[in-house]
Design a protein around this motif. Sequence first.
Motif, PDB file in Angstrom:
ATOM      1  N   PHE A   1       0.850  -1.192   0.000  1.00  0.00           N
ATOM      2  CA  PHE A   1       0.000   0.000   0.000  1.00  0.00           C
ATOM      3  C   PHE A   1       0.883   1.238   0.000  1.00  0.00           C
ATOM      4  CE2 PHE A   1       0.648  -1.323   4.380  1.00  0.00           C
ATOM      5  CZ  PHE A   1       1.020  -0.152   5.023  1.00  0.00           C
ATOM      6  N   GLY A   2       0.388   2.295  -0.641  1.00  0.00           N
ATOM      7  CA  GLY A   2       1.165   3.521  -0.696  1.00  0.00           C
ATOM      8  C   GLY A   2       0.531   4.561  -1.585  1.00  0.00           C
ATOM      9  N   VAL A   3       1.364   5.385  -2.205  1.00  0.00           N
ATOM     10  CA  VAL A   3       0.886   6.496  -3.031  1.00  0.00           C
ATOM     11  C   VAL A   3       1.536   6.433  -4.406  1.00  0.00           C
ATOM     12  CG1 VAL A   3       0.411   8.004  -1.074  1.00  0.00           C
ATOM     13  CG2 VAL A   3       2.688   8.039  -2.125  1.00  0.00           C
TER      14      VAL A   3
ATOM     15  N   PRO B   1       6.325   8.120 -10.716  1.00  0.00           N
ATOM     16  CA  PRO B   1       6.982   7.734  -9.454  1.00  0.00           C
ATOM     17  C   PRO B   1       5.947   7.260  -8.437  1.00  0.00           C
ATOM     18  CG  PRO B   1       6.796  10.113  -9.586  1.00  0.00           C
ATOM     19  CD  PRO B   1       6.296   9.582 -10.897  1.00  0.00           C
ATOM     20  N   GLU B   2       6.339   6.321  -7.598  1.00  0.00           N
ATOM     21  CA  GLU B   2       5.469   5.793  -6.553  1.00  0.00           C
ATOM     22  C   GLU B   2       6.276   5.565  -5.280  1.00  0.00           C
ATOM     23  OE1 GLU B   2       2.539   3.284  -9.611  1.00  0.00           O
ATOM     24  OE2 GLU B   2       3.607   2.242  -8.008  1.00  0.00           O
ATOM     25  N   LEU B   3       5.578   5.458  -4.179  1.00  0.00           N
ATOM     26  CA  LEU B   3       6.202   5.156  -2.889  1.00  0.00           C
ATOM     27  C   LEU B   3       5.239   4.274  -2.117  1.00  0.00           C
ATOM     28  CD1 LEU B   3       8.560   5.793  -0.866  1.00  0.00           C
ATOM     29  CD2 LEU B   3       7.115   7.648  -0.004  1.00  0.00           C
ATOM     30  N   TYR B   4       5.650   3.035  -1.827  1.00  0.00           N
ATOM     31  CA  TYR B   4       4.755   2.151  -1.072  1.00  0.00           C
ATOM     32  C   TYR B   4       5.509   1.140  -0.220  1.00  0.00           C
ATOM     33  CZ  TYR B   4       5.278  -0.670  -5.408  1.00  0.00           C
ATOM     34  OH  TYR B   4       5.759  -1.337  -6.513  1.00  0.00           O
ATOM     35  N   TYR B   5       4.795   0.644   0.791  1.00  0.00           N
ATOM     36  CA  TYR B   5       5.319  -0.382   1.690  1.00  0.00           C
ATOM     37  C   TYR B   5       4.852  -1.742   1.194  1.00  0.00           C
ATOM     38  CZ  TYR B   5       5.999  -3.212   5.899  1.00  0.00           C
ATOM     39  OH  TYR B   5       6.370  -4.202   6.780  1.00  0.00           O
ATOM     40  N   THR B   6       5.781  -2.700   1.116  1.00  0.00           N
ATOM     41  CA  THR B   6       5.463  -4.036   0.635  1.00  0.00           C
ATOM     42  C   THR B   6       5.792  -5.063   1.707  1.00  0.00           C
ATOM     43  OG1 THR B   6       5.943  -3.418  -1.647  1.00  0.00           O
ATOM     44  CG2 THR B   6       5.895  -5.764  -1.150  1.00  0.00           C
ATOM     45  N   LEU B   7       4.827  -5.944   1.995  1.00  0.00           N
ATOM     46  CA  LEU B   7       5.042  -7.067   2.903  1.00  0.00           C
ATOM     47  C   LEU B   7       5.196  -8.316   2.045  1.00  0.00           C
ATOM     48  CD1 LEU B   7       5.160  -7.898   5.898  1.00  0.00           C
ATOM     49  CD2 LEU B   7       2.707  -8.402   5.741  1.00  0.00           C
TER      50      LEU B   7
END
Length: 227
Positions: free
Chosen positions: A77-79, A91-97
């Motif tokens: 999830f992120g932007v 460009p994107e920025l997100y956290y990945t599990l």
Amino acid sequence: MPAFWNARKIIFFVMSNPYCHSKSENMKTIVLFIALLLVAGTTFGKINFGIKIGYNGNKLSTSLDSITDQFKSGMHFGVFARIGKRVYFGPELYYTLQGAEYAYNDPLNKASWTQKLTIGTLDVPLNVGFRIINNDHFNLRIMAGPMMSFVVNSKIKNLEDVTGPITSASLKTTNWYVQAGLGADIWFVTLDVRYQAGLNEMIQQVENWNFNTKNNMFTVSLGFKIF
């Protein structure tokens, strides 16, 4: 033009200030991401911004024939941002599990081990895209580009009595990928399907084990444009 120069000041401050250098790479990445949006927005004009969430499946494959590896499911999830018209910068920025599971079966059944890895990363894709179909209510897109990934947390769990060789320190903290995919937008809803291939070894040699592990991942994400 003012936003452009302000962004340049932010980048210069982050890269040169000793206080910022004492902080984590993740904080600098977030600040530089925001500055990059300011620069690109003033350069290319049109910009969309939104949030996204999705499913990912990955496999940390090893070159060792004596060790089995498994496909694992996770989430992210992120932007995201899209800057430009038919051709755009995304460009994107997100956290990945994500994760992995390795098992070694000792023929003598004395040293068998199984380890489960849970890994959290901060990912920064820098894709360039092209809108094949482009109108106000629907567009169909293709995209490709590099991605930086930073390991921000990890957990290693031993599932057998024998402790396996991998620890959190075994993971390379900064990794590079190439990413490509297909996307579609209907009104303010976005859907993206992508595949990313690891360019470096996330786990190299641990004790006497040459893992030579690269991380490959499939992702599906649903997003919502805020503007």
